[in-house]
Design an enzyme around this catalytic site. Structure first.
Site, PDB file in Angstrom:
ATOM      1  N   GLU A 283      42.935  38.753  28.385  1.00 54.20           N
ATOM      2  CA  GLU A 283      43.548  39.940  27.778  1.00 54.20           C
ATOM      3  C   GLU A 283      42.685  41.175  28.035  1.00 54.20           C
ATOM      4  O   GLU A 283      43.190  42.253  28.368  1.00 54.20           O
ATOM      5  CB  GLU A 283      43.725  39.731  26.276  1.00 54.20           C
ATOM      6  CG  GLU A 283      44.266  40.939  25.535  1.00 54.20           C
ATOM      7  CD  GLU A 283      43.552  41.190  24.229  1.00 54.20           C
ATOM      8  OE1 GLU A 283      43.141  42.342  24.010  1.00 54.20           O
ATOM      9  OE2 GLU A 283      43.389  40.241  23.442  1.00 54.20           O
TER      10      GLU A 283
ATOM     11  N   GLU B 288      33.628  41.030  31.124  1.00 58.01           N
ATOM     12  CA  GLU B 288      34.471  40.863  29.947  1.00 58.01           C
ATOM     13  C   GLU B 288      34.268  39.521  29.259  1.00 58.01           C
ATOM     14  O   GLU B 288      34.440  39.413  28.048  1.00 58.01           O
ATOM     15  CB  GLU B 288      35.942  41.026  30.330  1.00 58.01           C
ATOM     16  CG  GLU B 288      36.272  42.364  30.943  1.00 58.01           C
ATOM     17  CD  GLU B 288      35.943  43.518  30.021  1.00 58.01           C
ATOM     18  OE1 GLU B 288      36.176  43.397  28.799  1.00 58.01           O
ATOM     19  OE2 GLU B 288      35.434  44.536  30.515  1.00 58.01           O
TER      20      GLU B 288
END
Length: 982
Positions: free
Chosen positions: A184, A259
């Site tokens: 995401e 991330e």
């Protein structure tokens, strides 16, 4: 508590509130409106401003039909919590006008020929699967299936100009590496068409978005945008669509490293460390006792399906996620065949289909995508109730109290719409308000400091019910468990009174019919409601229709009264053996043990690596930092779409504000907003000035306003008051609000000194116009006759507040750091920190000690506060009544307004308050003195039991009197956010 998302801007895992973040923002916007009305410079009887915003929302993510509603101000309003500017990396949400939502209430329920025609729109690339009208929401829907890719697209046509687009993928993880969560984050780091490494930072500079976010559930990932500008809307759709289908992340391991996680090393002599956005975030989450309790509660109920693992990621498992597995997860679950695409608003349906076909037509069929993402039902396999114990990190100076949740898996088959509605009404009867039997019994037991669990959670495939307490002494743990069971047995045996049922039924029905989502886009609420069933291959619209199940439930209640709820308690809870009690035990060594385990693991990794491999890690560390620090080239920035001046709406939307300074010689200002339609509902806000209080007393206003709502009033105890509010209104709340105001004569664009403000207790509520008299009588009752002498309840509230703030500091320490920093530079910041920051925690602790050891003196203080606020000689000059409704509503409620104003305390010819636009607020004078003595601008540190550190650094950019350029917004959004990522 099912949603895992690193910025928690949509759902808070601990509170189940879908839209909690927006409440404070809406309240502040309301107060800004009030400040306009209160201003002494407003001499005319009618003034117009460009915008107002006043709806408050606190919707729980309950049933599907609850997703499409937003509850009114609760009858159990809490204190002032810290507000978060943003908690995440690149997902930002900004509020649309609350007034716009209210203006359109139920207007869209009127069938129009044009909206009906939208259901007949076809496109050669799509098959039409179903058409439906959700009359409850004024929505005309068509479900399409893309012929080539297999993607499903729900087109919702209505008259809402706040257009919404969403794309949701079913993403059930098989382990706790956090791959859905990391993905995401990662897909939003550039794509095939939009080539900057952080396109959304630049996109926001030229966007009028009213919502821009993404969030991860245990079984799905959603990407949502909204805008009232059509060109902007399609820009956002293009960026999001390209991001999810063609992200840079799946071909660039640096994104996964940034991330997700990576090994970091700058020198061979140094130890290896783990770094990564999600890795660090989840270390913080796993430091929160409340989060740990919620995660263990979910895991234990679902031993055999995807809900047994953590889609957000377990920090001890995240480093097991390889780049290959990460890329494969995208290939497997981000195919259009596994997507649910959603449009809502007044834009052209044909264009919706065309723009998505441009992306979908690149993909062929993938018949395995949907079956492989199917969520398996968890059967009720637990034949005897179980009990689990787990440790949570506790600080050296914290009391060794336990936490407890009693958890049930409610269903292993689909619930019917009637059962869905019934279980939600039952949940409200048990836990919905402070007077609900299960919540009230636990709170008043004295066995713990605060309630945990929150009751029903049914936004996933299967519903659960959890209830317990935290701050429990070890010897009282069993007693808490037994009290939960015994209270449920009592409710099953004795049932619920008619007035309790009527109150809960009216509360829920009011929310359903109003469909007021406040600042939250209505289309997004509709989408979340549809998705809760659509995701599991059921009708996306059936879940949003409440008229038939509501009528059925009313008929059952009319026939057998409370029996329907008593039978459900027995079936779903008491006779249900799929029950697990989770006990969290404090450990003052757990944090150190976890740190040592991580260090040992990293030391072993380093020991196993060759010099060449260590050199490679050092090289990658340097490369990643250089990439993060590098600016995007101009050609990459040029790929990001933006608006031009010609794309902007030239007309300013105005919402009428009609001001009467001295309504019927009562000495009270009345502000009216006549909107086109409010569906027969009056929205009423009543402000009472509190500037006469000392700054010391101001610090306890969050507690005082909560007491106004939760201790009873007049001849009613807390239960009777709560039920009266629920039966006759759409909700009532009391809160403290302050707003800085621009001094008279101040120049535009110049920093003010912060010494001018308006401070009021706000009582807010809503009701149908025929019940306006009841609503206003409740306003007067809680203002003038709230029971302040409930020692036991005040102690309970203080314990709850203490527990809540301590937990919040552990999970949101950056917000408290920000609040603390601001308190060193501005009067408003200082006062805000006293009422919602670390200082307020100490105030709560002091008040708790005083309540337990010297109650009479504290009671006298509460009474003095009320007497000061309602000083007969001048209180009316500080009162403002704000009423919003359509013309018919305003006419209907006028007699009740006149009666209310006449009956309020105070002398209509009394003294006038100071002019806050000219004179310095008395709190500012006190605050500046305290700041000089106690708030030195020095570095500070606070010890918190958490695996991550929260660090804030700040200073004063502009001194009072300096001019501020609009370039500051550009600097904040782009430069500071990118620096924070490095």
């Amino acid at each position: 508590h099912q949603l895992i998302s690193y910025r928690q801007s949509i759902m808070s895992p601990s509170s189940r509130r879908l839209m909690h973040r927006h409440r404070r923002a809406c309240q502040m916007a309301l107060f800004a409106c009030f400040a306009v009305a209160i201003g002494r410079g407003a001499t005319s009887s009618s003034t117009r401003v460009a915008a107002l915003s006043f709806a408050t929302i606190s919707s729980g993510s309950k049933a599907a039909w609850r997703y499409a509603t937003a509850s009114s101000p609760s009858s159990s309003a809490g204190g002032c919590a810290p507000t978060h500017a943003f908690l995440g990396r690149r997902h930002f949400s900004s509020s649309a006008s609350c007034a716009a939502s209210i203006t359109s209430l139920q207007q869209s329920a009127v069938a129009t020929e044009e909206l009906e025609k939208t259901m007949d729109v076809t496109h050669p690339a799509y098959d039409v699967i179903a058409k439906d009208v959700v009359s409850e929401c004024g929505a005309y829907t068509t479900l399409y299936k893309h012929k080539k890719s297999g993607a499903e697209l729900l087109s919702v046509a209505n008259d809402d100009d706040n257009k919404v687009f969403g794309i949701t993928f079913r993403t059930p993880p098989s382990d706790s590496t956090g791959v859905p969560h990391i993905l995401e984050h990662s897909v939003l780091c550039g794509s095939r068409k939009y080539k900057t490494k952080d396109p959304f930072v630049q996109l926001l500079q030229g966007s009028l978005q009213t919502f821009l976010n993404a969030f991860t559930y245990p079984d799905r990932t959603c990407y949502v945008v909204a805008s009232q500008n059509e060109k902007d809307f399609y820009n956002l759709i293009n960026v999001y669509s390209d991001a999810v289908f063609h992200p840079r992340a799946i071909s660039d391991p640096m994104v996964h490293a940034q991330e997700g996680w990576h090994l970091e090393l700058e020198d061979k002599e140094q130890p290896l460390t783990y770094k990564g956005v999600v890795y660090n975030e989840m270390k913080g989450v796993y430091s929160s006792p409340d989060s740990l309790l919620g995660r263990e509660s979910q895991r234990c109920l679902f031993p055999d399906n995807t809900y047994s693992v953590d889609s957000g990621g377990d920090p001890t498992v995240i480093p097991e996620l390889s780049f290959e597995d990460f890329a494969n997860f995208h290939a497997k679950f981000y195919h259009p065949a596994n997507s649910r695409i959603y449009f809502s608003g007044d834009d052209d349906v044909a264009r919706r289909l065309e723009i998505m076909d441009e992306y979908l037509s690149e993909f062929g069929p993938s018949p395995e995508s949907k079956p492989e993402s199917e969520i398996v039902w968890q059967k009720k396999t637990i034949t005897e109730p179980q009990w689990e114990k787990h440790a949570y990190p506790a600080g050296a100076d914290q009391p060794e109290t336990h936490m407890l949740n009693v958890n049930w898996l409610l269903n292993d088959r689909p619930l019917t719409p009637l059962e869905d509605l019934t279980v939600n009404i039952l949940d409200h009867l048990l836990t919905g308000t402070t007077s609900s039997i299960l919540r009230k019994t636990l709170t008043e037991s004295g066995l713990g400091e605060a309630i945990t669990g929150g009751g029903l959670s049914d936004e996933l495939l299967q519903a659960t019910f959890s209830m317990g307490m935290k701050g429990v002494k070890p010897d009282d743990v069993q007693a808490v468990h037994d009290l939960v069971i015994d209270t449920l047995k009592k409710a099953a045996e004795e049932g619920f009174t008619d007035d309790a049922i009527a109150s809960s039924m009216n509360t829920i029905e009011f929310q359903l019919r109003e469909f007021n989502t406040g600042s939250f886009p209505r289309g997004l609420s509709f989408m979340l409601g549809a998705m809760s069933k659509w995701l599991y291959d059921n009708s996306p619209t059936g879940a949003l229709k409440f008229e038939e199940p509501l009528a059925q439930l009313k008929a059952q209640i009319a026939e057998s009264g409370s029996k329907v709820f008593q039978d459900m308690i027995k079936e779903l809870l008491l006779d249900n053996t799929h029950r697990v009690t989770v006990e969290m035990v404090p450990s003052k060594t757990l944090e150190a043990e976890q740190l040592k385990e991580e260090q040992d693991r990293l030391a072993a990794v380093k020991e196993s690596l060759s010099d060449d491999e260590l050199d490679e890690i050092i090289k990658k560390t340097v490369e990643l930092k250089e990439l993060q620090a590098a600016e995007d080239p101009p050609e990459a920035r040029a790929t990001i779409p933006s608006l031009e001046l010609a794309d902007l709406k030239r007309e300013v939307t105005e919402y009428p504000i009609d001001i009467t300074d001295n309504e019927n010689d009562t000495g009270i200002k009345v502000v009216r907003h006549e909107l086109v339609s409010t569906s027969g509902i009056a929205y009423v806000n009543f402000g009472v000035d509190v500037s006469s209080l000392s700054l010391e007393d101001a610090a306890i206003l969050p507690l005082f306003t909560r007491m106004m709502m939760e201790t009873g009033a007049g001849g009613m105890d807390s239960v009777a008051l709560s039920r009266r509010i629920g039966t006759y209104t759409g909700g009532v709340s009391a809160t403290f609000m302050s707003s800085g105001v621009k001094p008279e004569g101040a120049k535009e664009g110049v920093v003010s000194d912060g010494n001018h403000m308006v401070t009021q207790i706000m009582i807010q509520g809503k009701a149908t116009s025929d019940k306006a008299g009841e609503l206003l009588s409740l306003f007067k009752l809680i203002l003038t006759d709230a029971k302040l002498d409930s020692k036991s309840r005040v102690i309970e509230m203080l314990k709850e507040s203490k527990s809540r703030i301590e937990s919040s500091i552990q999970s949101s320490g950056h917000s408290y750091a920000n609040t603390r920093i601001k308190s060193r530079y501005t009067v408003g910041g200082y006062i805000g920190e006293k009422m919602s920051g670390i200082s307020y925690l100490q105030t709560v602790k002091d008040l708790l000690q005083q309540a337990e050891e010297d109650w009479p003196s504290l009671l006298a203080r509460f009474e003095r506060i009320r007497n000061t606020i309602l000083d007969e000689t001048k209180c009316r000059d500080g009162m403002v009544l704000d009423v919003t409704g359509d013309a018919k509503v305003l006419d209907t409620v006028q007699p009740e307004i006149e009666k209310f104003l006449t009956e309020l305390p105070g002398d209509s010819k009394g003294e006038k308050l100071q002019n806050f636009y000219v004179e310095e607020h008395p709190w500012a004078t006190q605050a500046k003195k305290e700041m000089a003595e106690n708030a030195a601008t020095i570095d500070e540190g606070f010890v918190v039991p958490t695996q991550v550190s929260y660090v804030g650094k700040g200073g004063q950019l502009f001194a009072p009197g300096e001019a501020v350029s609009g370039i500051l917004n550009h600097f904040k959004q782009e430069h500071l956010l990118l620096l924070a990522r490095q």
